[in-house]
Write an enzyme that holds these catalytic residues in place. Sequence first.
Site, PDB file in Angstrom:
ATOM      1  N   THR A  12       0.818  -1.219   0.000  1.00 16.24           N
ATOM      2  CA  THR A  12       0.000   0.000   0.000  1.00 16.24           C
ATOM      3  C   THR A  12       0.848   1.264   0.000  1.00 16.24           C
ATOM      4  O   THR A  12       0.472   2.265  -0.605  1.00 16.24           O
ATOM      5  CB  THR A  12      -0.933  -0.005   1.237  1.00 16.24           C
ATOM      6  OG1 THR A  12      -1.847  -1.093   1.086  1.00 16.24           O
ATOM      7  CG2 THR A  12      -1.703   1.281   1.385  1.00 16.24           C
ATOM      8  N   SER A  56       1.345  -7.551  -1.158  1.00 16.34           N
ATOM      9  CA  SER A  56       2.131  -8.573  -0.449  1.00 16.34           C
ATOM     10  C   SER A  56       1.434  -9.930  -0.368  1.00 16.34           C
ATOM     11  O   SER A  56       2.064 -10.930  -0.030  1.00 16.34           O
ATOM     12  CB  SER A  56       2.554  -8.086   0.935  1.00 16.34           C
ATOM     13  OG  SER A  56       1.468  -8.059   1.809  1.00 16.34           O
ATOM     14  N   SER A  57       0.141  -9.993  -0.714  1.00 18.95           N
ATOM     15  CA  SER A  57      -0.520 -11.308  -0.766  1.00 18.95           C
ATOM     16  C   SER A  57       0.081 -12.176  -1.858  1.00 18.95           C
ATOM     17  O   SER A  57      -0.041 -13.404  -1.821  1.00 18.95           O
ATOM     18  CB  SER A  57      -2.016 -11.147  -1.032  1.00 18.95           C
ATOM     19  OG  SER A  57      -2.584 -10.434   0.024  1.00 18.95           O
ATOM     20  N   THR A  87       1.764  -4.638   4.151  1.00 22.82           N
ATOM     21  CA  THR A  87       1.632  -5.052   5.560  1.00 22.82           C
ATOM     22  C   THR A  87       1.061  -6.462   5.709  1.00 22.82           C
ATOM     23  O   THR A  87       1.330  -7.131   6.705  1.00 22.82           O
ATOM     24  CB  THR A  87       0.716  -4.082   6.333  1.00 22.82           C
ATOM     25  OG1 THR A  87      -0.548  -4.038   5.672  1.00 22.82           O
ATOM     26  CG2 THR A  87       1.302  -2.700   6.412  1.00 22.82           C
ATOM     27  N   ASP A  88       0.276  -6.912   4.709  1.00 20.05           N
ATOM     28  CA  ASP A  88      -0.458  -8.175   4.890  1.00 20.05           C
ATOM     29  C   ASP A  88       0.469  -9.351   5.187  1.00 20.05           C
ATOM     30  O   ASP A  88       0.147 -10.195   6.022  1.00 20.05           O
ATOM     31  CB  ASP A  88      -1.307  -8.485   3.649  1.00 20.05           C
ATOM     32  CG  ASP A  88      -2.492  -7.536   3.516  1.00 20.05           C
ATOM     33  OD1 ASP A  88      -2.824  -6.865   4.515  1.00 20.05           O
ATOM     34  OD2 ASP A  88      -3.074  -7.456   2.417  1.00 20.05           O
TER      35      ASP A  88
HETATM   36  N1  ASN Z   1      -2.707  -5.289   0.638  1.00 20.81           N
HETATM   37  C1  ASN Z   1      -1.623  -4.470   1.079  1.00 20.81           C
HETATM   38  C2  ASN Z   1      -0.356  -5.311   1.009  1.00 20.81           C
HETATM   39  O1  ASN Z   1      -0.079  -6.069   1.884  1.00 20.81           O
HETATM   40  C3  ASN Z   1      -1.891  -3.961   2.472  1.00 20.81           C
HETATM   41  C4  ASN Z   1      -0.916  -2.908   2.959  1.00 20.81           C
HETATM   42  O2  ASN Z   1       0.204  -2.813   2.559  1.00 20.81           O
HETATM   43  N2  ASN Z   1      -1.371  -2.093   3.911  1.00 20.81           N
HETATM   44  O3  ASN Z   1       0.346  -5.238   0.025  1.00 20.81           O
END
Ligand code: ASN
Length: 329
Positions: A12, A56-57, A87-88
Amino acid sequence: MKKILLLQTGGTIAMQLNSNGPELDSDRWSDLLYKEIPELSQVADLEAEKVFFEDSSDVNRSHWKLLAESIYQRYENYDGFVILHGTDTMAYTASALSFALLNSNKPIIFTGSQVPMSKLRSDARRNLVNAVELATQPIPEIAICFNDHLFRGNRSTKMSIGDFDAFASPNYPHLAEIGIDIKLSENILKPTGTLSCNPVFDDSIFVLKLHPNLKSEYLDCLDLGKIKVVIIEAFGSGNMPVKGDYNLLPFLDRCKNQGVHVIITSQAAYDSVTLEQYSSGREAKKRGALSAGSMTMEATITKSMYLLGQNLDQEKFRNQFEKNLAGER
Ligand code: ASN
């Protein structure tokens, strides 16, 4: 001035906000730093590189390898590293790197954000400035910097989807608190040995989350010939049903007979799995189940994959799993 390498991997923090929500925009990433936070040049002599660019998924063991090798190859040229990551699965990547890159004597700091950098009320700027500043400090850790805290990477877990305070390390104290000053904790690892790079991860693992009424017959479909480790997210101190229709012990017997390691973690985030505490844990232990102790699920998964990647025999795998390799347990 300390030389810091900023490695971009997506998430993100690097997304653009459009009408559908945050989306990756790989053309923009290199502008991110210098255009939006020119003040960073007062903190460190920064260089930036894109390693990959993913939500990151979609990050998996091939990305972990790429990232570990990118750091290893550039290790001597920089004083510290900052990794921008979604963050994921940040806690998985940080945990994986802690095993792939043992004995890092330099800071390797992950950060990201809950809200894209381009949005006015984003946490990206604060997290990035903090991470770069921490990467200039004597912190020989692979760590996650988020919302004014620094956590050991392989002790961290994502706790919140909507709060800026997204991470915690339930079983280990924070490594630093960031206020007016940066306060480093006594619990930071001491530098040891020389850096090694061993980024081979075997994905022949299966994670089973227990719930009341889990039909053990569903587990009969698992082809244990293809699985090398089953991680069971059990109840409390490592307990599972051992009676009647939902008895899991026959499944554990099947794993043992097929040479599949069984590792028990807990659905409770705090404290440690203790298989000896109740009879169901003791029954599991009798069948060779290993305790994940106080490790996070992220550390348990990545450590299992790392040890499988080293092609150890059964006994050596068990010994290494029970050892503290990188401050993870
Ligand atoms: N979907 C995002 C990721 O993990 C979430 C984030 O970075 N806050 O890439």
